[in-house]
Design a protein around this motif. Structure first.
Motif, PDB file in Angstrom:
ATOM      1  N   GLY A  31      67.712  78.413 -16.066  1.00 51.67           N
ATOM      2  CA  GLY A  31      69.111  78.021 -16.187  1.00 51.67           C
ATOM      3  C   GLY A  31      70.024  79.204 -16.405  1.00 51.67           C
ATOM      4  O   GLY A  31      71.080  79.326 -15.773  1.00 51.67           O
ATOM      5  N   GLY A  32      69.638  80.111 -17.309  1.00 54.09           N
ATOM      6  CA  GLY A  32      70.461  81.279 -17.589  1.00 54.09           C
ATOM      7  C   GLY A  32      70.593  82.203 -16.395  1.00 54.09           C
ATOM      8  O   GLY A  32      71.669  82.753 -16.127  1.00 54.09           O
ATOM      9  N   LEU A  33      69.502  82.387 -15.662  1.00 54.64           N
ATOM     10  CA  LEU A  33      69.551  83.250 -14.479  1.00 54.64           C
ATOM     11  C   LEU A  33      70.464  82.666 -13.408  1.00 54.64           C
ATOM     12  O   LEU A  33      71.238  83.388 -12.766  1.00 54.64           O
ATOM     13  N   LEU A  34      70.389  81.352 -13.220  1.00 55.42           N
ATOM     14  CA  LEU A  34      71.255  80.716 -12.230  1.00 55.42           C
ATOM     15  C   LEU A  34      72.718  80.770 -12.665  1.00 55.42           C
ATOM     16  O   LEU A  34      73.614  80.969 -11.837  1.00 55.42           O
ATOM     17  N   ALA A  35      72.961  80.595 -13.961  1.00 55.44           N
ATOM     18  CA  ALA A  35      74.333  80.724 -14.460  1.00 55.44           C
ATOM     19  C   ALA A  35      74.851  82.134 -14.228  1.00 55.44           C
ATOM     20  O   ALA A  35      76.009  82.334 -13.844  1.00 55.44           O
ATOM     21  N   ALA A  79      67.990  73.172  -2.735  1.00 55.18           N
ATOM     22  CA  ALA A  79      69.250  73.380  -2.011  1.00 55.18           C
ATOM     23  C   ALA A  79      70.237  74.174  -2.857  1.00 55.18           C
ATOM     24  O   ALA A  79      70.922  75.076  -2.353  1.00 55.18           O
ATOM     25  N   ALA A  80      70.310  73.854  -4.150  1.00 52.98           N
ATOM     26  CA  ALA A  80      71.247  74.557  -5.025  1.00 52.98           C
ATOM     27  C   ALA A  80      70.840  76.015  -5.211  1.00 52.98           C
ATOM     28  O   ALA A  80      71.684  76.921  -5.186  1.00 52.98           O
ATOM     29  N   MET A  81      69.544  76.261  -5.403  1.00 53.57           N
ATOM     30  CA  MET A  81      69.076  77.642  -5.556  1.00 53.57           C
ATOM     31  C   MET A  81      69.331  78.445  -4.288  1.00 53.57           C
ATOM     32  O   MET A  81      69.739  79.613  -4.341  1.00 53.57           O
ATOM     33  N   GLU A  82      69.087  77.824  -3.149  1.00 50.60           N
ATOM     34  CA  GLU A  82      69.309  78.513  -1.879  1.00 50.60           C
ATOM     35  C   GLU A  82      70.794  78.798  -1.674  1.00 50.60           C
ATOM     36  O   GLU A  82      71.169  79.835  -1.111  1.00 50.60           O
ATOM     37  N   LEU A  84      72.963  79.420  -4.061  1.00 51.23           N
ATOM     38  CA  LEU A  84      73.327  80.522  -4.952  1.00 51.23           C
ATOM     39  C   LEU A  84      72.634  81.826  -4.573  1.00 51.23           C
ATOM     40  O   LEU A  84      73.215  82.912  -4.697  1.00 51.23           O
ATOM     41  N   LEU A  85      71.381  81.718  -4.126  1.00 51.84           N
ATOM     42  CA  LEU A  85      70.562  82.898  -3.821  1.00 51.84           C
ATOM     43  C   LEU A  85      69.962  82.728  -2.426  1.00 51.84           C
ATOM     44  O   LEU A  85      68.797  82.343  -2.283  1.00 51.84           O
ATOM     45  N   PRO A  86      70.731  82.978  -1.379  1.00 53.39           N
ATOM     46  CA  PRO A  86      70.236  82.755  -0.012  1.00 53.39           C
ATOM     47  C   PRO A  86      68.916  83.482   0.244  1.00 53.39           C
ATOM     48  O   PRO A  86      68.748  84.651  -0.114  1.00 53.39           O
ATOM     49  N   GLY A  87      67.972  82.748   0.834  1.00 48.19           N
ATOM     50  CA  GLY A  87      66.667  83.320   1.129  1.00 48.19           C
ATOM     51  C   GLY A  87      65.651  83.148   0.022  1.00 48.19           C
ATOM     52  O   GLY A  87      64.481  83.528   0.185  1.00 48.19           O
ATOM     53  N   PHE A  88      66.052  82.540  -1.098  1.00 51.46           N
ATOM     54  CA  PHE A  88      65.156  82.440  -2.251  1.00 51.46           C
ATOM     55  C   PHE A  88      63.922  81.596  -1.947  1.00 51.46           C
ATOM     56  O   PHE A  88      62.802  81.952  -2.329  1.00 51.46           O
ATOM     57  N   VAL A  89      64.099  80.467  -1.265  1.00 50.37           N
ATOM     58  CA  VAL A  89      62.960  79.598  -0.973  1.00 50.37           C
ATOM     59  C   VAL A  89      61.952  80.321  -0.081  1.00 50.37           C
ATOM     60  O   VAL A  89      60.735  80.252  -0.311  1.00 50.37           O
ATOM     61  N   ASP A  90      62.431  81.050   0.921  1.00 45.25           N
ATOM     62  CA  ASP A  90      61.517  81.810   1.780  1.00 45.25           C
ATOM     63  C   ASP A  90      60.766  82.871   0.980  1.00 45.25           C
ATOM     64  O   ASP A  90      59.589  83.157   1.252  1.00 45.25           O
ATOM     65  N   GLU A  91      61.424  83.461  -0.002  1.00 43.03           N
ATOM     66  CA  GLU A  91      60.749  84.448  -0.852  1.00 43.03           C
ATOM     67  C   GLU A  91      59.611  83.802  -1.632  1.00 43.03           C
ATOM     68  O   GLU A  91      58.531  84.398  -1.779  1.00 43.03           O
ATOM     69  N   LEU A  92      59.835  82.585  -2.132  1.00 42.77           N
ATOM     70  CA  LEU A  92      58.766  81.875  -2.832  1.00 42.77           C
ATOM     71  C   LEU A  92      57.600  81.589  -1.891  1.00 42.77           C
ATOM     72  O   LEU A  92      56.428  81.749  -2.262  1.00 42.77           O
ATOM     73  N   LEU A  93      57.922  81.181  -0.668  1.00 39.21           N
ATOM     74  CA  LEU A  93      56.864  80.889   0.300  1.00 39.21           C
ATOM     75  C   LEU A  93      56.077  82.149   0.647  1.00 39.21           C
ATOM     76  O   LEU A  93      54.850  82.108   0.800  1.00 39.21           O
ATOM     77  N   ASP A  94      56.769  83.276   0.753  1.00 35.71           N
ATOM     78  CA  ASP A  94      56.083  84.542   1.029  1.00 35.71           C
ATOM     79  C   ASP A  94      55.131  84.919  -0.102  1.00 35.71           C
ATOM     80  O   ASP A  94      54.139  85.632   0.118  1.00 35.71           O
ATOM     81  N   LEU A  95      55.431  84.444  -1.310  1.00 38.00           N
ATOM     82  CA  LEU A  95      54.587  84.737  -2.469  1.00 38.00           C
ATOM     83  C   LEU A  95      53.485  83.695  -2.661  1.00 38.00           C
ATOM     84  O   LEU A  95      52.752  83.748  -3.649  1.00 38.00           O
ATOM     85  N   GLY A  96      53.397  82.745  -1.735  1.00 38.87           N
ATOM     86  CA  GLY A  96      52.295  81.789  -1.772  1.00 38.87           C
ATOM     87  C   GLY A  96      52.655  80.376  -2.149  1.00 38.87           C
ATOM     88  O   GLY A  96      51.773  79.508  -2.198  1.00 38.87           O
ATOM     89  N   GLY A 339      60.275  65.842 -13.939  1.00 38.01           N
ATOM     90  CA  GLY A 339      60.490  67.105 -13.236  1.00 38.01           C
ATOM     91  C   GLY A 339      61.925  67.403 -12.852  1.00 38.01           C
ATOM     92  O   GLY A 339      62.173  68.024 -11.814  1.00 38.01           O
ATOM     93  N   GLN A 340      62.893  67.025 -13.687  1.00 35.71           N
ATOM     94  CA  GLN A 340      64.296  67.181 -13.307  1.00 35.71           C
ATOM     95  C   GLN A 340      64.957  68.452 -13.822  1.00 35.71           C
ATOM     96  O   GLN A 340      65.995  68.863 -13.297  1.00 35.71           O
ATOM     97  N   GLY A 341      64.384  69.081 -14.855  1.00 35.62           N
ATOM     98  CA  GLY A 341      65.087  70.129 -15.586  1.00 35.62           C
ATOM     99  C   GLY A 341      65.586  71.283 -14.741  1.00 35.62           C
ATOM    100  O   GLY A 341      66.772  71.637 -14.779  1.00 35.62           O
ATOM    101  N   MET A 342      64.693  71.923 -13.975  1.00 38.43           N
ATOM    102  CA  MET A 342      65.100  73.082 -13.177  1.00 38.43           C
ATOM    103  C   MET A 342      66.155  72.707 -12.150  1.00 38.43           C
ATOM    104  O   MET A 342      67.107  73.460 -11.907  1.00 38.43           O
ATOM    105  N   SER A 343      65.986  71.552 -11.538  1.00 39.40           N
ATOM    106  CA  SER A 343      66.892  71.168 -10.459  1.00 39.40           C
ATOM    107  C   SER A 343      68.277  70.807 -10.979  1.00 39.40           C
ATOM    108  O   SER A 343      69.292  71.162 -10.369  1.00 39.40           O
ATOM    109  N   VAL A 344      68.343  70.107 -12.110  1.00 34.00           N
ATOM    110  CA  VAL A 344      69.649  69.804 -12.696  1.00 34.00           C
ATOM    111  C   VAL A 344      70.351  71.096 -13.102  1.00 34.00           C
ATOM    112  O   VAL A 344      71.562  71.259 -12.893  1.00 34.00           O
TER     113      VAL A 344
END
Length: 455
Positions: A31-35, A79-82, A84-96, A339-344
């Motif tokens: 939460g803090g990092l996204l803020a 969707a929200a993380m992407e 704020l941080l474009p490309g973040f989901v692909d980075e997670l996929l690259d890490l496995g 499992g709502q915490g991170m997404s909210v």
């Protein structure tokens, strides 16, 4: 990985640099990092203060013990993380991290009903909480105007009812108190947020609270499984309901292992020993998880966590200085089995960014009003389902009873109609409001499924 150098401070004094255009975030969790990401787009400087020692790799840290357990990154959070941080989901996929369709690639059993499989179009991501936070921290640390200070414990606020002027911070091991000046402050310290105490010292009343004594205990272990154990599926989810309050999730992780979290209400505490852990899964309505674990190799002794209550703090702008906002779990701490915490938190961060971009006037009032709408939808969804569990104390209003009766019919319909299952998952992934489940087309499918089953 080296953390960015903090702004120079003098003990008990002021920062060496001017505080104009500076935002402070308390807490360097997700939460803090996204803020911080949201604030970095509008403030010249953002400083993130974290009392824990931040690890150099994607490992669990002391102040986030819940990171040992299954974490869900819902489609709305992705969707929200992407955003704020474009490309973040692909980075997670690259890490496995494991990607797939939330209905086609994961077996779901909801209150004893196995959901019919089909392509839902809802993206699912399986990854450890530690990996998600670590990779996010890499991204935030690369922002030129953001600095992260670990071992920095915020112990109070500076200011008055008119405005907060900064935070009082102690470097660990405990030293003298230092002032970190700030024009805007976000408290993202989670469930243990001290905002109520800090604001009380400035003369603010505590916000009203809603609590539900869910008393949920969950236990987690990691395993090695044969690659064909689930026939190519990436996970199994057992969701609780009145007919079987036990729940669990089993999913692939980025390192090739499988994580299994089991949960129970009240005195129904999942065992950690090998035989007891396996026996607990035998009580699930379908044998999938038990059969897979019976042939698996355990990798650890497991860990347990307990949440006695869920908490919703009903902040209004009148409860806050105009340049201070509580955030994420500090506003609402959900039952973790959903499992709502991170997404909210991610959605709240986009709301904060949008409020900043539209106007800095009355920012706190705008944020609280819009964040409350998002939080209320998620809170009501989980509370309504928890109140279907007989052991959970609480008033079952007529609305709750009617919603529970419809939910049981919906679960049965989803077992034969993938379209109903997809509609259900869109709500649980916080893509749609619960009222979408009452659209005429969905209600008709539920009724038709009931008629089909009774013939």
């Amino acid at each position: 990985m080296a953390h960015r150098r903090p702004p120079a401070v003098t003990p008990g004094g002021t920062a060496a640099a001017t505080s104009s255009g500076t935002a402070a975030v308390i807490g360097a969790g997700i939460g803090g990092l996204l803020a911080a990401s949201a604030l970095s787009k509008m403030f010249r400087n953002v400083v993130v203060l974290e009392r824990d020692t931040l690890p150099q790799t994607a490992t669990t840290r002391r102040c986030v013990p819940q990171a040992n357990h299954v974490h869900a990154l819902l489609a709305s959070g992705q969707a929200a993380m992407e955003d704020l941080l474009p490309g973040f989901v692909d980075e997670l996929l690259d890490l496995g991290a494991i990607a797939g369709d939330a209905l086609a690639d994961i077996r779901w059993v909801v209150d004893g009903q196995r959901l019919a499989r089909g392509a839902s179009g809802i993206p699912g991501i399986l990854a450890s909480r530690s990996l998600i936070e670590w990779q996010m921290r890499q991204r935030i640390e690369r922002l030129p105007n953001v600095r992260i200070l670990d071992r920095s414990d915020v112990i109070g606020l500076r200011g008055d009812r008119k405005a907060v002027s900064g935070v009082n911070m102690q470097r660990q091991p405990i030293g003298s108190t230092e002032l970190v000046p700030a024009d805007f402050v976000v408290d993202s310290t989670g469930r243990s947020s001290r905002s109520v105490t800090w604001l009380g010292r400035l003369g603010f009343r505590p916000p009203p609270e809603s609590q539900l004594a869910v008393d949920v205990s969950y236990a987690t272990r990691h395993f090695l499984l044969d690659a064909s154990a689930l026939g190519g599926d990436s996970g199994i989810g057992m969701a609780p309901g009145p007919s079987n309050p036990r729940s669990g999730f089993m999913g692939r992780q980025e390192d090739g292992t499988w994580i299994v979290t089991l949960a129970g209400y009240g005195n129904d505490v999942p065992p950690l020993d090998a035989d007891g852990f396996l026996e607990f899964t035998k009580s699930f309505p379908t044998p999938d998880m038990h059969d897979a674990l019976a042939a698996a190799q355990a990798l650890d002794e497991g860990v347990r966590y307990r949440i006695p209550t869920t908490i919703r703090r009903h902040y209004s702008a009148d409860d806050l200085p105009p340049n201070y906002v509580p955030f994420a779990d500090g506003i609402c701490s959900f039952n973790p089995i959903y499992g709502q915490g991170m997404s909210v938190a991610a959605v709240e961060a986009t709301i904060l960014r949008d409020c900043l971009q539209s106007s800095t006037a009355d920012l706190t009032r705008q944020f609280v009003r819009k964040a409350n709408r998002c939080i209320d939808a998620a809170w009501n969804l989980t509370v309504d389902n928890d109140l279907r569990i007989p052991s959970v104390p609480g008033q079952r209003s007529l609305r709750v009873r009617l919603a529970g009766a419809y939910a049981s019919r919906l679960d049965r319909a989803a077992a034969v109609d993938p379209a109903v299952g997809s509609a259900f998952l869109r709500v649980t992934h916080l893509l749609d409001r619960p009222r979408k489940l009452f659209r005429p087309t969905t209600v008709l499918r539920v009724l038709l499924a009931d008629l089909t089953r009774t013939r």
